[in-house]
Write a protein that holds these residues in place. Sequence first.
Motif, PDB file in Angstrom:
ATOM      1  N   LEU A  82       0.840  -1.207   0.000  1.00  0.00           N
ATOM      2  CA  LEU A  82       0.000   0.000   0.000  1.00  0.00           C
ATOM      3  C   LEU A  82       0.870   1.249   0.000  1.00  0.00           C
ATOM      4  O   LEU A  82       0.609   2.212   0.712  1.00  0.00           O
ATOM      5  CB  LEU A  82      -0.940   0.002   1.215  1.00  0.00           C
ATOM      6  N   ILE A 125      -2.788   0.899  -7.034  1.00  0.00           N
ATOM      7  CA  ILE A 125      -3.101  -0.113  -6.027  1.00  0.00           C
ATOM      8  C   ILE A 125      -4.471  -0.702  -6.347  1.00  0.00           C
ATOM      9  O   ILE A 125      -5.452   0.011  -6.508  1.00  0.00           O
ATOM     10  CB  ILE A 125      -3.047   0.486  -4.618  1.00  0.00           C
ATOM     11  N   ALA A 146      -3.442  -6.133  -4.995  1.00  0.00           N
ATOM     12  CA  ALA A 146      -2.442  -5.703  -4.012  1.00  0.00           C
ATOM     13  C   ALA A 146      -2.978  -5.884  -2.599  1.00  0.00           C
ATOM     14  O   ALA A 146      -2.241  -6.301  -1.702  1.00  0.00           O
ATOM     15  CB  ALA A 146      -2.041  -4.256  -4.252  1.00  0.00           C
TER      16      ALA A 146
END
Length: 163
Positions: free
Chosen positions: A70, A77, A81
């Motif tokens: 992150l 993102i 992820a």
Amino acid sequence: MTSPPNSASLPSIWVSQVRHDLRTFVNHILGFSEMMLEAAREDGMDAFVPGLEEIHRLGGAVLDQIGVHLSPGRSDISAVACQALADQLRPLADTLQDRTKALLARTEQLGCDQESADLHKILGAIQQMRTFVAARLLDFGVVTPPQTSEVTPANATRLESCA
């Protein structure tokens, strides 16, 4: 907080809030373990130092994974992820919890009330982190449920802060 839309990239404000909230739990773990390490060294409680160092190291590893998955500099993102982060956090949280419980058992056996109380606070932060991952990420469909976790969307409660 609203759920992220179904898109390839998650909104940066949502990712920022999730990153902030996860780091809050980890900072509690790191802070208490640092204080306890300092006190153990000063008070000659050398038997506790390796366990506390391990708890601190594992907390740092969790923080590293949050940074990897992150990262504030990334604009791409995605749910993938977040899934990767959850997959990395589960075994780290399991190990962190196991090490903390083992040290807690030793402190309770020796009647170290303050150390036991602080370790209970670390365990609370670990559980809040687990619950947060379940409540925030699972409820929004960003992350799939773990195979053997104690926390499920059905029993998870939303935690808006870790004050």
